[in-house]
Design a protein around this motif. Structure first.
Motif, PDB file in Angstrom:
ATOM      1  N   THR A  59       0.855  -1.182   0.000  1.00  0.00           N
ATOM      2  CA  THR A  59       0.000   0.000   0.000  1.00  0.00           C
ATOM      3  C   THR A  59       0.888   1.227   0.000  1.00  0.00           C
ATOM      4  N   THR A  60       0.296   2.368  -0.207  1.00  0.00           N
ATOM      5  CA  THR A  60       1.064   3.618  -0.236  1.00  0.00           C
ATOM      6  C   THR A  60       0.620   4.518   0.911  1.00  0.00           C
ATOM      7  N   THR A  61       1.367   5.587   1.106  1.00  0.00           N
ATOM      8  CA  THR A  61       0.990   6.574   2.117  1.00  0.00           C
ATOM      9  C   THR A  61      -0.389   7.141   1.793  1.00  0.00           C
ATOM     10  N   ALA A  62      -0.607   7.492   0.529  1.00  0.00           N
ATOM     11  CA  ALA A  62      -1.895   8.076   0.125  1.00  0.00           C
ATOM     12  C   ALA A  62      -3.045   7.099   0.385  1.00  0.00           C
ATOM     13  N   GLU A  63      -2.834   5.822   0.070  1.00  0.00           N
ATOM     14  CA  GLU A  63      -3.868   4.818   0.312  1.00  0.00           C
ATOM     15  C   GLU A  63      -4.118   4.628   1.809  1.00  0.00           C
ATOM     16  N   SER A  64      -3.065   4.677   2.594  1.00  0.00           N
ATOM     17  CA  SER A  64      -3.209   4.539   4.042  1.00  0.00           C
ATOM     18  C   SER A  64      -3.989   5.706   4.627  1.00  0.00           C
ATOM     19  N   LEU A  73      -4.476   9.667  16.843  1.00  0.00           N
ATOM     20  CA  LEU A  73      -3.296   9.197  17.546  1.00  0.00           C
ATOM     21  C   LEU A  73      -3.005  10.164  18.678  1.00  0.00           C
ATOM     22  N   GLU A  74      -2.692   9.636  19.838  1.00  0.00           N
ATOM     23  CA  GLU A  74      -2.337  10.500  20.956  1.00  0.00           C
ATOM     24  C   GLU A  74      -0.837  10.733  20.923  1.00  0.00           C
ATOM     25  N   ILE A  75      -0.480  12.010  20.829  1.00  0.00           N
ATOM     26  CA  ILE A  75       0.921  12.391  20.727  1.00  0.00           C
ATOM     27  C   ILE A  75       1.212  13.411  21.811  1.00  0.00           C
ATOM     28  N   GLN A  76       1.968  13.007  22.800  1.00  0.00           N
ATOM     29  CA  GLN A  76       2.336  13.860  23.921  1.00  0.00           C
ATOM     30  C   GLN A  76       1.116  14.567  24.504  1.00  0.00           C
ATOM     31  N   GLY A  77       0.087  13.799  24.790  1.00  0.00           N
ATOM     32  CA  GLY A  77      -1.110  14.335  25.413  1.00  0.00           C
ATOM     33  C   GLY A  77      -2.052  15.055  24.468  1.00  0.00           C
ATOM     34  N   ASP A  78      -1.701  15.151  23.212  1.00  0.00           N
ATOM     35  CA  ASP A  78      -2.529  15.819  22.212  1.00  0.00           C
ATOM     36  C   ASP A  78      -2.999  14.771  21.211  1.00  0.00           C
ATOM     37  N   LYS A  79      -4.191  14.934  20.668  1.00  0.00           N
ATOM     38  CA  LYS A  79      -4.697  13.986  19.677  1.00  0.00           C
ATOM     39  C   LYS A  79      -4.606  14.598  18.292  1.00  0.00           C
ATOM     40  N   LYS A  80      -4.070  13.790  17.362  1.00  0.00           N
ATOM     41  CA  LYS A  80      -3.956  14.243  15.976  1.00  0.00           C
ATOM     42  C   LYS A  80      -4.442  13.132  15.068  1.00  0.00           C
ATOM     43  N   LEU A  81      -5.086  13.522  13.977  1.00  0.00           N
ATOM     44  CA  LEU A  81      -5.534  12.548  12.995  1.00  0.00           C
ATOM     45  C   LEU A  81      -4.341  11.994  12.225  1.00  0.00           C
ATOM     46  N   LEU A  82      -4.446  10.723  11.860  1.00  0.00           N
ATOM     47  CA  LEU A  82      -3.386  10.100  11.074  1.00  0.00           C
ATOM     48  C   LEU A  82      -3.146  10.895   9.792  1.00  0.00           C
ATOM     49  N   GLU A  83      -4.216  11.409   9.192  1.00  0.00           N
ATOM     50  CA  GLU A  83      -4.083  12.214   7.974  1.00  0.00           C
ATOM     51  C   GLU A  83      -3.129  13.383   8.204  1.00  0.00           C
ATOM     52  N   VAL A  85      -0.790  13.589  10.575  1.00  0.00           N
ATOM     53  CA  VAL A  85       0.544  13.064  10.883  1.00  0.00           C
ATOM     54  C   VAL A  85       1.297  12.717   9.607  1.00  0.00           C
ATOM     55  N   LEU A  86       0.632  12.038   8.681  1.00  0.00           N
ATOM     56  CA  LEU A  86       1.315  11.605   7.461  1.00  0.00           C
ATOM     57  C   LEU A  86       1.333  12.651   6.361  1.00  0.00           C
ATOM     58  N   SER A  87       0.617  13.760   6.533  1.00  0.00           N
ATOM     59  CA  SER A  87       0.576  14.781   5.484  1.00  0.00           C
ATOM     60  C   SER A  87       1.938  15.414   5.228  1.00  0.00           C
ATOM     61  N   SER A  88       2.815  15.351   6.206  1.00  0.00           N
ATOM     62  CA  SER A  88       4.140  15.962   6.045  1.00  0.00           C
ATOM     63  C   SER A  88       5.148  15.015   5.401  1.00  0.00           C
ATOM     64  N   THR A  89       4.716  13.811   5.037  1.00  0.00           N
ATOM     65  CA  THR A  89       5.647  12.820   4.476  1.00  0.00           C
ATOM     66  C   THR A  89       5.428  12.644   2.980  1.00  0.00           C
ATOM     67  N   ASP A  90       6.440  12.121   2.333  1.00  0.00           N
ATOM     68  CA  ASP A  90       6.329  11.785   0.912  1.00  0.00           C
ATOM     69  C   ASP A  90       5.495  10.524   0.766  1.00  0.00           C
ATOM     70  N   GLY A 106       7.957   6.921  13.385  1.00  0.00           N
ATOM     71  CA  GLY A 106       9.088   7.788  13.064  1.00  0.00           C
ATOM     72  C   GLY A 106       8.677   9.245  12.952  1.00  0.00           C
ATOM     73  N   VAL A 107       7.508   9.483  12.382  1.00  0.00           N
ATOM     74  CA  VAL A 107       7.020  10.849  12.218  1.00  0.00           C
ATOM     75  C   VAL A 107       6.619  11.433  13.568  1.00  0.00           C
ATOM     76  N   ILE A 108       5.883  10.688  14.369  1.00  0.00           N
ATOM     77  CA  ILE A 108       5.417  11.252  15.650  1.00  0.00           C
ATOM     78  C   ILE A 108       6.533  11.295  16.698  1.00  0.00           C
ATOM     79  N   GLY A 109       7.602  10.557  16.453  1.00  0.00           N
ATOM     80  CA  GLY A 109       8.714  10.571  17.390  1.00  0.00           C
ATOM     81  C   GLY A 109       9.638  11.748  17.229  1.00  0.00           C
ATOM     82  N   ARG A 110       9.423  12.565  16.228  1.00  0.00           N
ATOM     83  CA  ARG A 110      10.296  13.727  15.964  1.00  0.00           C
ATOM     84  C   ARG A 110      10.141  14.769  17.023  1.00  0.00           C
TER      85      ARG A 110
END
Length: 110
Positions: A59-64, A73-83, A85-90, A106-110
């Motif tokens: 599958t691809t990022t776009a398909e995912s 996704l909960e990221i450091q106490g904040d909730k963000k949509l997967l869309e 999170v992955l929008s900044s990736t190729d 890898g993206v949310i760990g930055r």
């Protein structure tokens, strides 16, 4: 002979003390580090983890994003949509759920 043996023992004791001091200094330095965001991968992604396992690969990022972009996704106490999170990736191709999971983490760990 006893003097040589005593000197060796004293030297070993000094080396052990230095080693303990180094370990304490390293532990203090690590005390300032932030804790990892998550402890294990199944907790990191919650329900998304199970959904990714049942997805057809490759599958691809776009398909995912199209399939799972509304997962929160909960990221450091904040909730963000997967869309978001992955929008900044190729757009990449993933061969397995583990590949997608690694990318997300890898993206949310930055």
């Amino acid at each position: 002979m006893k003097d040589d043996e005593q000197r060796r023992e004293e030297q070993e004791d000094r080396e052990e003390n230095h080693q303990r001091e180094r370990e304490l200094a390293e532990a203090k330095a690590r005390g300032d580090e932030k804790e990892p965001l998550f402890d294990d991968e199944s907790v990191r992604l919650g329900d998304l983890d199970e959904a990714l396992k049942s997805h057809d690969y490759p599958t691809t990022t776009a398909e995912s994003v199209a399939a799972y972009g509304d997962y929160e996704l909960e990221i450091q106490g904040d909730k963000k949509l997967l869309e978001y999170v992955l929008s900044s990736t190729d757009d990449q191709t993933y061969d397995s759920a583990e590949d997608v999971r690694r990318r997300i983490l890898g993206v949310i760990g930055r």
